[in-house]
Design a protein around this motif. Structure first.
Motif, PDB file in Angstrom:
ATOM      1  N   GLN A 184       0.808  -1.225   0.000  1.00  0.00           N
ATOM      2  CA  GLN A 184       0.000   0.000   0.000  1.00  0.00           C
ATOM      3  C   GLN A 184       0.842   1.278   0.000  1.00  0.00           C
ATOM      4  N   PRO A 185       1.855   1.387   0.850  1.00  0.00           N
ATOM      5  CA  PRO A 185       2.657   2.620   0.801  1.00  0.00           C
ATOM      6  C   PRO A 185       3.329   2.814  -0.564  1.00  0.00           C
ATOM      7  N   ALA A 186       3.815   1.758  -1.152  1.00  0.00           N
ATOM      8  CA  ALA A 186       4.487   1.860  -2.455  1.00  0.00           C
ATOM      9  C   ALA A 186       3.498   2.305  -3.519  1.00  0.00           C
ATOM     10  N   MET A 187       2.273   1.749  -3.485  1.00  0.00           N
ATOM     11  CA  MET A 187       1.237   2.115  -4.458  1.00  0.00           C
ATOM     12  C   MET A 187       0.883   3.602  -4.323  1.00  0.00           C
ATOM     13  N   SER A 188       0.670   4.051  -3.099  1.00  0.00           N
ATOM     14  CA  SER A 188       0.323   5.460  -2.870  1.00  0.00           C
ATOM     15  C   SER A 188       1.438   6.379  -3.373  1.00  0.00           C
ATOM     16  N   HIS A 189       2.669   5.994  -3.106  1.00  0.00           N
ATOM     17  CA  HIS A 189       3.813   6.795  -3.525  1.00  0.00           C
ATOM     18  C   HIS A 189       3.890   6.846  -5.053  1.00  0.00           C
ATOM     19  N   PHE A 190       3.684   5.700  -5.695  1.00  0.00           N
ATOM     20  CA  PHE A 190       3.735   5.637  -7.163  1.00  0.00           C
ATOM     21  C   PHE A 190       2.650   6.526  -7.777  1.00  0.00           C
ATOM     22  N   LEU A 191       1.424   6.403  -7.276  1.00  0.00           N
ATOM     23  CA  LEU A 191       0.315   7.189  -7.824  1.00  0.00           C
ATOM     24  C   LEU A 191       0.510   8.685  -7.592  1.00  0.00           C
ATOM     25  N   SER A 192       1.038   9.036  -6.422  1.00  0.00           N
ATOM     26  CA  SER A 192       1.288  10.447  -6.120  1.00  0.00           C
ATOM     27  C   SER A 192       2.301  11.030  -7.102  1.00  0.00           C
ATOM     28  N   ASN A 193       3.385  10.269  -7.380  1.00  0.00           N
ATOM     29  CA  ASN A 193       4.403  10.735  -8.339  1.00  0.00           C
ATOM     30  C   ASN A 193       3.828  10.825  -9.747  1.00  0.00           C
ATOM     31  N   LEU A 194       2.983   9.845 -10.120  1.00  0.00           N
ATOM     32  CA  LEU A 194       2.379   9.834 -11.457  1.00  0.00           C
ATOM     33  C   LEU A 194       1.465  11.045 -11.635  1.00  0.00           C
ATOM     34  N   GLU A 195       0.657  11.332 -10.647  1.00  0.00           N
ATOM     35  CA  GLU A 195      -0.251  12.481 -10.729  1.00  0.00           C
ATOM     36  C   GLU A 195       0.520  13.803 -10.797  1.00  0.00           C
ATOM     37  N   ASP A 196       1.623  13.878 -10.046  1.00  0.00           N
ATOM     38  CA  ASP A 196       2.452  15.093 -10.101  1.00  0.00           C
ATOM     39  C   ASP A 196       3.039  15.266 -11.500  1.00  0.00           C
ATOM     40  N   ARG A 197       3.491  14.157 -12.104  1.00  0.00           N
ATOM     41  CA  ARG A 197       4.121  14.229 -13.429  1.00  0.00           C
ATOM     42  C   ARG A 197       3.106  14.614 -14.488  1.00  0.00           C
ATOM     43  N   LEU A 198       1.873  14.063 -14.407  1.00  0.00           N
ATOM     44  CA  LEU A 198       0.846  14.342 -15.415  1.00  0.00           C
ATOM     45  C   LEU A 198       0.127  15.659 -15.149  1.00  0.00           C
ATOM     46  N   GLY A 199       0.171  16.130 -13.920  1.00  0.00           N
ATOM     47  CA  GLY A 199      -0.487  17.390 -13.580  1.00  0.00           C
ATOM     48  C   GLY A 199      -1.991  17.270 -13.435  1.00  0.00           C
ATOM     49  N   VAL A 200      -2.499  16.081 -13.208  1.00  0.00           N
ATOM     50  CA  VAL A 200      -3.944  15.874 -13.020  1.00  0.00           C
ATOM     51  C   VAL A 200      -4.157  14.900 -11.855  1.00  0.00           C
ATOM     52  N   LYS A 201      -5.395  14.916 -11.313  1.00  0.00           N
ATOM     53  CA  LYS A 201      -5.764  13.976 -10.254  1.00  0.00           C
ATOM     54  C   LYS A 201      -6.414  12.765 -10.903  1.00  0.00           C
ATOM     55  N   LEU A 202      -5.840  11.596 -10.702  1.00  0.00           N
ATOM     56  CA  LEU A 202      -6.342  10.388 -11.363  1.00  0.00           C
ATOM     57  C   LEU A 202      -7.357   9.637 -10.500  1.00  0.00           C
ATOM     58  N   PHE A 203      -7.192   9.674  -9.188  1.00  0.00           N
ATOM     59  CA  PHE A 203      -8.059   8.886  -8.305  1.00  0.00           C
ATOM     60  C   PHE A 203      -8.461   9.702  -7.078  1.00  0.00           C
ATOM     61  N   ARG A 204      -9.676   9.405  -6.603  1.00  0.00           N
ATOM     62  CA  ARG A 204     -10.116   9.902  -5.304  1.00  0.00           C
ATOM     63  C   ARG A 204     -10.026   8.745  -4.318  1.00  0.00           C
ATOM     64  N   ARG A 205      -9.547   9.027  -3.137  1.00  0.00           N
ATOM     65  CA  ARG A 205      -9.463   7.983  -2.113  1.00  0.00           C
ATOM     66  C   ARG A 205     -10.753   8.027  -1.290  1.00  0.00           C
ATOM     67  N   VAL A 206     -11.564   6.987  -1.385  1.00  0.00           N
ATOM     68  CA  VAL A 206     -12.843   6.929  -0.677  1.00  0.00           C
ATOM     69  C   VAL A 206     -12.897   5.623   0.122  1.00  0.00           C
ATOM     70  N   ARG A 207     -12.885   5.777   1.452  1.00  0.00           N
ATOM     71  CA  ARG A 207     -12.981   4.621   2.353  1.00  0.00           C
ATOM     72  C   ARG A 207     -11.986   3.526   1.964  1.00  0.00           C
ATOM     73  N   GLY A 208     -10.733   3.942   1.739  1.00  0.00           N
ATOM     74  CA  GLY A 208      -9.685   2.962   1.444  1.00  0.00           C
ATOM     75  C   GLY A 208      -9.681   2.453   0.017  1.00  0.00           C
ATOM     76  N   LYS A 209     -10.577   2.983  -0.811  1.00  0.00           N
ATOM     77  CA  LYS A 209     -10.626   2.535  -2.203  1.00  0.00           C
ATOM     78  C   LYS A 209     -10.178   3.679  -3.120  1.00  0.00           C
ATOM     79  N   TYR A 210      -9.737   3.282  -4.329  1.00  0.00           N
ATOM     80  CA  TYR A 210      -9.353   4.269  -5.340  1.00  0.00           C
ATOM     81  C   TYR A 210     -10.469   4.365  -6.368  1.00  0.00           C
ATOM     82  N   ILE A 211     -11.097   5.507  -6.444  1.00  0.00           N
ATOM     83  CA  ILE A 211     -12.171   5.756  -7.407  1.00  0.00           C
ATOM     84  C   ILE A 211     -11.623   6.672  -8.497  1.00  0.00           C
TER      85      ILE A 211
END
Length: 268
Positions: A1-28
């Motif tokens: 989980q920490p690795a996934m969150s870190h990867f997605l955070s870096n990806l969103e920073d690179r693309l400049g957009v928000k890809l997922f919303r975190r809702v009750r432990g899920k990625y929407i």
């Protein structure tokens, strides 16, 4: 989980957009996230197709060889070479670059070709080469020249030798200075302390030989061309019996490149 969150955070920073919303432990996925997944699935499909195609290529022996060689040697090398290689790899395509010798090494170093057939020495340390054959540079003399019969036959040689000093007053038909045959000729004449009388310069060995056969002058010619030359009147050819007259015809390619099996067999 920490690795996934870190990867997605870096990806969103690179693309400049928000890809997922975190809702009750899920990625929407957001709208941008839906589009990202759409293209990601396409990319995965294309990658799968690419791998399947590469497997087919390897199994069927498909491929291509980008080959550069001197224009003047093309007619003497390519027909037999491609015919014999085609028996092993009928599905390998040749892409040819025929150029004067001064350009061949540059084409190789720029990555524009996979192999170059050229005369050693090769200047760049980025290349490696395999000797194809030694090619002696001969002197071509008109058949009716006063010294045409002055050659001396030596045991083990099929051509007579002659002293180049006999021709110090003759006219010469030369190649251009960036061509290896010309460089060899210059060196031979310099060693003999002959200042040549140059009638003209041409890139075509065939043109030079036809002019020699008409008595217009002398020229230097690699042995390879002599065996393939077709002239109504043939010049008389002499060996100069000098280590300076030997061209090392080589196959050159870049060091540390991947050599698929059909490349390796081409080198052999």
């Amino acid at each position: 989980q920490p690795a996934m969150s870190h990867f997605l955070s870096n990806l969103e920073d690179r693309l400049g957009v928000k890809l997922f919303r975190r809702v009750r432990g899920k990625y929407i996925p957001t709208y941008e996230g839906e589009r990202y997944l759409f293209y990601a699935k396409k990319i995965m499909y294309l990658e799968s197709q690419m791998e399947n195609e590469f497997t087919e290529i390897r199994n069927a022996g498909y491929g291509q060889i980008r080959l550069a060689l001197p224009t003047l040697r093309s007619a003497y090398i390519l027909p037999d070479l491609i015919f014999e290689y085609g028996k092993l790899y009928p599905n390998v395509k040749f892409i040819l670059r025929e150029a004067h010798s001064g350009l061949l090494e540059k084409l190789l170093l720029n990555g524009e070709v996979d192999f170059a057939i050229l005369n050693a020495p090769i200047k760049s340390r980025e290349t490696t080469s395999v000797l194809i054959r030694n090619d002696e540079v001969l002197l071509a003399v008109p058949p009716f020249h006063p010294f045409a019969g002055y050659g001396k036959h030596r045991e083990g040689q099929y051509l007579p030798t002659i002293d180049i000093a006999l021709f110090k007053h003759d006219k010469f038909i030369f190649q251009y200075p960036d061509q290896r045959t010309r460089q060899v000729a210059d060196h031979i004449l310099e060693q003999a302390k002959i200042e040549p009388n140059i009638l003209l310069e041409t890139r075509s060995i065939e043109t030079a030989l036809k002019m020699v056969s008409k008595g217009m002058g002398l020229c230097f010619v690699p042995e390879t061309y002599v065996k393939g030359a077709s002239l109504e009147v043939s010049p008389v050819y002499f060996s100069l019996n000098s280590p300076n007259s030997i061209l090392e015809l080589s196959l050159a390619y870049l060091k540390n490149i991947y050599l698929p099996k059909y490349f390796q067999d081409f080198i052999e």
